[in-house]
Write an enzyme that holds these catalytic residues in place. Sequence first.
Site, mmCIF file in Angstrom:
data_model
loop_
_atom_site.group_PDB
_atom_site.id
_atom_site.type_symbol
_atom_site.label_atom_id
_atom_site.label_comp_id
_atom_site.label_asym_id
_atom_site.label_seq_id
_atom_site.Cartn_x
_atom_site.Cartn_y
_atom_site.Cartn_z
ATOM 1 N N GLU A 423 51.923 45.988 47.612
ATOM 2 C CA GLU A 423 51.526 46.034 48.918
ATOM 3 C C GLU A 423 52.665 46.648 49.821
ATOM 4 O O GLU A 423 53.113 46.207 50.705
ATOM 5 C CB GLU A 423 51.223 44.926 49.553
ATOM 6 C CG GLU A 423 49.800 44.241 48.854
ATOM 7 C CD GLU A 423 49.164 43.218 49.725
ATOM 8 O OE1 GLU A 423 49.608 42.690 50.793
ATOM 9 O OE2 GLU A 423 48.212 42.589 49.472
ATOM 10 N N GLU A 498 45.189 41.148 42.734
ATOM 11 C CA GLU A 498 45.245 39.941 43.847
ATOM 12 C C GLU A 498 43.921 40.008 44.369
ATOM 13 O O GLU A 498 43.247 40.808 44.889
ATOM 14 C CB GLU A 498 46.092 40.206 44.942
ATOM 15 C CG GLU A 498 46.750 38.952 45.489
ATOM 16 C CD GLU A 498 48.021 39.073 46.386
ATOM 17 O OE1 GLU A 498 48.966 39.882 46.042
ATOM 18 O OE2 GLU A 498 47.593 38.816 47.469
HETATM 19 C C1 GAL Z 1 48.632 39.395 50.144
HETATM 20 C C2 GAL Z 1 50.148 39.332 49.684
HETATM 21 C C3 GAL Z 1 50.340 37.904 48.992
HETATM 22 C C4 GAL Z 1 50.000 36.893 50.089
HETATM 23 C C5 GAL Z 1 48.694 37.212 50.198
HETATM 24 C C6 GAL Z 1 48.003 36.156 51.208
HETATM 25 O O1 GAL Z 1 48.232 40.438 50.762
HETATM 26 O O2 GAL Z 1 50.243 40.346 48.505
HETATM 27 O O3 GAL Z 1 51.810 37.817 48.954
HETATM 28 O O4 GAL Z 1 50.656 37.198 51.340
HETATM 29 O O5 GAL Z 1 48.391 38.424 50.904
HETATM 30 O O6 GAL Z 1 46.452 36.233 51.404
#
Ligand code: GAL
Length: 805
Positions: A423, A498
Site C-alpha cells: 500500500e 490482504e
Molecule cells: C491495511 C494495511 C494494514 C492495516 C489494515 C487495517 O490497509 O495494509 O497494515 O493497517 O489496513 O485494516
Amino acid sequence: MLLWLAHPIYGQAIREHILLDNGWKFSLGHATDPTKDLFYRVYNDFSKTLSKGINFSSIDYDDSAWQTVDLPHDWAVTLPFSEKGDWSHGYKALGSTFPEHSIGWYRKTFDLSKSEAGKRIELQFDGIFRDSRCWVNGIYVGHHLSGYTGIKYDITDLVHFGKPNVITVRVDATQNEGWFYEGAGIYRHVWLNSYNSVHSSPEEVFIYTKSIGKQAEMHAEATVHNRETSSQTFQVEWSILNREKKVIATHKSANTTFAPNEKVTVKSNLNIPNAQLWDTEHPYLYTLTTKIISNGKTTDLIHTRFGVRTFSYQPDGFYLNGKKMKIKGVCVHQDHAGVGTALLDELQYYRIGLLKAMGANAYRTAHHPHSPAVLQACDSLGLLVMDETRLLNSGREYRQQFEDLIKRDRNHASVFMWCIGNEEEKIQSTETGERIARTLVSLQQHLDPSRVSTYGANVGNENEGVSAAIPVRGFNYNLYGLTDYEKTHPNQPIIGTEVASTVGTRGVYLPEIVLDKAGGYSGHFVADTLRAYLLDQDKSYPSWASQAQQWYSTTANDPRFMGGFVWTGFDYRGEPTPFAWPNISSHFGVMDVCGFPKNVYYYYKAHWSESPILHIAPHWNLNLPQGTVVKVWVYSNTEEVELFLNGKTLGKQKTPAFGHLYWEVPYEKGTLKAVGTKNGKRITSEITTTEKPFAIVLSPHKTQLKAGKQDAVVVNVSVVDKKGREVPNADALIQFQLTGDARIIGVGNGDPSSHEKDTFAEGERVERKLFNGKCQVIIRSGEKGGKVQLRAISNGLKEAVVRMN
Ligand code: GAL
C-alpha cells in the site's frame, strides 16, 4: 543453550553457533539530553578508532547499576500507556514525545577460550528495534537501521582470547518503521559464531527443487570465501540426509583455487530418488550438509533444512506439487500478549500451532521480515509463508534489506512467495512505483529463481505502476475490481494479499448499537461505543474492509483467485480501529492478542479445516430480561442444523454455503443446543447459563520445561462454576505466584482497552483481570530447571495450582 555443528568424523567443532541471550545489562538513555545518555554525542566518538573520551563501550565501564535482562527483550512493553503516545503504536510512552524512554543501552561480557584463536569470530543479531550502533571492546563495529532484518559483524580483529570481551549496543527506537506496535530493543536472539578462514555461511548456501519426477532434481550452491593470507584450494562436498539422518545423495565439486579475499560460488545438481515431498499436510524436511574441504581438512560444515516441493503460479491459481491449492492465509504482526515483540521460539511455535489448528495454510509476515523462529515453525508445522520486505524502495538501504531477507529465508520449505511492499499509496500507481517494482523483482529473480513476487496493492481494476510490473497481482481489499481485472488480465495470477479486516472484540455481545461511523471511520460497526468494544460477530468492518463471509465466499467461488490473507490472525497492539484512546489494541484478529478465539475463528475453522464445527454464539450468560430477542449465530460445516432452547425446537435450517445460520431467540436462561448432521452423522453442541464463578482453572499448554532459559509455557486461565462449566463473562482479578527456577515474563487478557501492566519487576505482585472469562500467563524456564509451581488466587474463588518440571 549451546548449539554447535560438529564434524561428524573427528568430533571437533568446525563451526560454532552459540546463543548469547542470557545475562545482558540494560539501561535507558535519552534521545535529547546527552548527560542522561552516557554522554554519547558529547564526545566525538568517530575521530579515533579507540576514542579516549568514550568509556561506555570499554570493558571497565561500571554497568553494575544497570538492570540485568535476558534476551529476547522488548522495553516498550514495560512502558506505561499515555494519551500523548502514538495511536498506531498502541499509545506506549515511546517515540519523539518521550525522549527519556526511546533510547536503550545494552552491554554484555563474554569470554573466548584461547583455543578459538585463529578462528573468525562473528556477532549475529537476529533483530534489534531499531537504529542500532554496536561497539566491541570499545571499538565501533557498525550501524544497522532496520528493526526487522538481522545484522552480522565480523569482530575477529577486536576480540581477546582468554580474557573478557564486551559488546555495547545503543538502540534508538524514537522513529517508527511501521504503523503498528513495533517494540523496542534487542528483541530477537544474539549469537556468537566462529568458523575457519576458508568458509561459506548459512545465507550463502542455497538449495531448491528444480523438478520432481522419479527423482527430485535439486539445485545446490555455496559461496566460499578465502580469508587466509595466501591462495587456497577447496572442494565443496554436499550430502543430503533424510529424516533418519541417512545419506541419500552426495556430490563433490572439482578443486577450485582462489586468492585471498576472493569468493567463488560453486553450483551443482543433486538427485533424490523417490523423494518425500513437503506440503502443508506432510511437512517432510531433509537436511543438506555443505562441507568445505581445503588442503585435506574440513574447514566448514553447514546444515540446511529444506523441503522438496514445487510451486507453480498460474493464471488459474496456485499449485503446490502440481496440486491446485486455495490460499487460506492470515496476515500476522509479531507481538503477543504479555511479552510485546520479545517472543521466545516456543511462543512462535505456539502461535503457528494455533493457526494450523484453525485450518490456515498460509502466513503473511506483515509488513516486514519476521523472526527466524517463525519460518522454522512454518517449515516444521506446514504453513506456507508470504515473506515480506519492509518497503517498496530500491534505494541502497532497502535493496539491501530485501537482499538480506531473501538470503536469510530462501532455503525455508515454507516460503512460497516474496512480497515487495504494501500500500504505497503515493507511488504504487506511478511510473516510479513501476520502476522500483521492476528493480526489486529482478533482484529477487537473481537471488531466488525458484519463486515469484507479489505486492499488496490497495487498488481495484488498475494496470498502472506496480501492478504492471508484478508477476502476481496482489489485491489488498478492493475485491469489487476483481472480476474486471481478471477479464483484462487473463494471463496474470492473482492473490488476495490482504482481505477482511473485520473488527470484533472477543466475548463482547451487548449492547448492540449499529453505526456507519465510529471514531471518525466510516464503515459498518456494531459497537459498544461506551467501552470502545465491537460486537464479537462477523458484522463490523471499516469502509475498505468486509465481513469474513463476504471475501471468503467471493474467493471460494472464483477459481482464478489464489485465495487470500485475512487481516489478521491475531489482534496486535496499536491501530485500535475504529476507536482511539483509551483503546490501545487492534480488533482485527481472528484470535485476540493471547490467541483466544473470537467467534469468527469458527467461521474459518468450519471452512478451512476438516473438523466438524457446530459453534453457537453468543454465550448464554446474558443477564437479559426473559423474552428479549437474541440474535443467535451458528457456524457449521454440517449440512443442516436444528436449534433447541431448553428442549424446545426453534426449527431446522440448511447450512448456507459460505455463510452462517441465524435464529432470533427469545432469551430464557438454560441450555441452547444445536444438533447438526454431516454425512449422516449427528453432531451436537450446547451452551448453558452457568452459576456464579466458583473456581479458577489453569490450563498450561505443556508441563515439561527445558532448563536453559529458552523454553516457555503458556498458561491459559479461566473460571468455572460449581458444576465445572466455564463462566464466559467472569471478570475476577487473579493473582499469580510462581515458585521454582522460572519466571513470569508476561500476562494478558485480550482486552483492547486494558491499561493493566503486562510485565512485572522482580518481587512485584503479578496480577491480571479476566476479560470475558479469560486471561493468560507466560512463564520462561530458568537456568537450572527443577520443579516449578504456579498458584492462582482470587477473592472468593477456589485457587488453582499447576506443577511443571
Ligand atoms: C491495511 C494495511 C494494514 C492495516 C489494515 C487495517 O490497509 O495494509 O497494515 O493497517 O489496513 O485494516
